[in-house]
Design a protein around this motif. Sequence first.
Motif, short mmCIF file in Angstrom:
data_model
loop_
_atom_site.label_atom_id
_atom_site.label_comp_id
_atom_site.label_asym_id
_atom_site.label_seq_id
_atom_site.Cartn_x
_atom_site.Cartn_y
_atom_site.Cartn_z
N LEU A 97 -57.53 123.65 51.44
CA LEU A 97 -58.89 124.01 51.83
C LEU A 97 -59.91 123.41 50.87
N ILE A 98 -59.58 123.35 49.59
CA ILE A 98 -60.46 122.68 48.62
C ILE A 98 -60.59 121.21 48.98
N HIS A 99 -59.44 120.61 49.31
CA HIS A 99 -59.45 119.20 49.72
C HIS A 99 -60.30 119.00 50.97
N LEU A 100 -60.15 119.90 51.92
CA LEU A 100 -60.88 119.79 53.18
C LEU A 100 -62.38 119.95 52.96
N PHE A 101 -62.75 120.94 52.14
CA PHE A 101 -64.16 121.17 51.87
C PHE A 101 -64.77 120.00 51.10
N SER A 102 -64.03 119.44 50.16
CA SER A 102 -64.51 118.28 49.40
C SER A 102 -64.72 117.09 50.34
N LEU A 103 -63.77 116.91 51.25
CA LEU A 103 -63.88 115.81 52.22
C LEU A 103 -65.10 115.99 53.12
N TYR A 104 -65.32 117.24 53.57
CA TYR A 104 -66.49 117.51 54.40
C TYR A 104 -67.78 117.26 53.61
N SER A 105 -67.80 117.69 52.35
CA SER A 105 -69.00 117.49 51.51
C SER A 105 -69.29 116.01 51.33
N LEU A 106 -68.25 115.22 51.09
CA LEU A 106 -68.45 113.77 50.93
C LEU A 106 -68.96 113.14 52.22
N SER A 107 -68.36 113.53 53.34
CA SER A 107 -68.79 112.95 54.62
C SER A 107 -70.22 113.36 54.94
N LYS A 108 -70.59 114.60 54.61
CA LYS A 108 -71.96 115.06 54.82
C LYS A 108 -72.94 114.24 53.99
N TYR A 109 -72.57 113.99 52.73
CA TYR A 109 -73.44 113.20 51.84
C TYR A 109 -73.59 111.78 52.37
N VAL A 110 -72.48 111.16 52.79
CA VAL A 110 -72.53 109.79 53.32
C VAL A 110 -73.37 109.74 54.59
N TYR A 111 -73.22 110.76 55.45
CA TYR A 111 -73.99 110.79 56.69
C TYR A 111 -75.49 110.92 56.39
N GLN A 112 -75.83 111.77 55.41
CA GLN A 112 -77.23 111.94 55.04
C GLN A 112 -77.82 110.65 54.49
N ILE A 113 -77.05 109.97 53.64
CA ILE A 113 -77.51 108.69 53.08
C ILE A 113 -77.76 107.68 54.19
N GLY A 114 -76.82 107.61 55.14
CA GLY A 114 -76.99 106.67 56.26
C GLY A 114 -78.22 107.00 57.10
N THR A 115 -78.43 108.29 57.36
CA THR A 115 -79.60 108.71 58.14
C THR A 115 -80.90 108.38 57.41
N GLU A 116 -80.93 108.68 56.10
CA GLU A 116 -82.12 108.38 55.30
C GLU A 116 -82.41 106.89 55.26
N ASN A 117 -81.37 106.08 55.15
CA ASN A 117 -81.56 104.62 55.12
C ASN A 117 -82.14 104.12 56.44
N ARG A 118 -81.64 104.65 57.55
CA ARG A 118 -82.17 104.24 58.85
C ARG A 118 -83.64 104.65 59.01
N LEU A 119 -83.97 105.85 58.55
CA LEU A 119 -85.35 106.32 58.63
C LEU A 119 -86.26 105.48 57.75
N LEU A 120 -85.76 105.13 56.56
CA LEU A 120 -86.57 104.31 55.65
C LEU A 120 -86.81 102.93 56.23
N LYS A 121 -85.78 102.33 56.82
CA LYS A 121 -85.94 101.01 57.42
C LYS A 121 -86.95 101.06 58.56
N SER A 122 -86.87 102.12 59.37
CA SER A 122 -87.82 102.28 60.47
C SER A 122 -89.24 102.46 59.94
N ARG A 123 -89.36 103.25 58.89
CA ARG A 123 -90.68 103.52 58.31
C ARG A 123 -91.27 102.25 57.70
#
Length: 260
Positions: A97-123
């Motif tokens: 479960l620690i492994h799973l939560f860490s994996l989810y946290s990493l994927s969430k961070y990567v997804y947020q970075i990707g979303t922010e980059n797309r918004l910045l490029k659009s802006r």
Amino acid sequence: MRNQTVWDRIKLPVASISWLLSILVILIITYNAVPLYYYLAFGVLALLFFSVSDRAAFFFYITLMLVTVFYILFLAFKEGWQPGEQALAIGLHFIFLIHLFSLYSLSKYVYQIGTENRLLKSRIAQLEEYILEEGVLTKHEFEKQAVLILSNMSRRQETGFYLKADLIDMNRTVQKKVMHTLASVMYAAFRKNYDIVGQYDNTTLIVLVQNTEEEGLGIVRGRLEKLMIERLEEGTIEKIRWTVIKIDGDKTLRESAVVT
């Protein structure tokens, strides 16, 4: 930009270390009891989490957590595990479960970075009004200003022209250099306070010449040709496709003027 807390700065390293340590502990404990190809599941999990959205990743996280809990309970009752076996299973599941939560946290961070980059490029694309130092407008800014100019021209019953230069016939290796030079030349040749020059794509430049008749356009084109002879290499001018379209009562940007 908001100020980052200490946790904001360390959460990615913490999640990464937890993810690596948890899988390492699981490997050490189960190495002699589980076939090696079973460990491919960890790679599949990582691909699953990193290839979906944040919401989908959270759904997978909750689903896997519940499924594994009930699966372990099922095995415990079915095989009649002893207290020692139950304790080992609980410990392994906790690490998983620690492994799973860490994996989810990493994927969430990567997804947020990707979303922010797309918004910045659009802006940036929206806010950027000029290309380099030539004063040439981007497609978005050209269209925005052209609508205002055309509306005023229509109200005053003025005529004008679209003058389009297409470099599609040129070798790609020289297109960028010629585009840069031609943009600078066109901006210098036309009236800065009246006419607008825009770059529509990697091969197309367009000028909206307002309140001008045929005679005035001829004078401007003569000035433009003189500058092109001075600035462009021999043989380049002949490869530029020119299109001239008259503006007479247009209230919107004419599609034929901008589509190649």
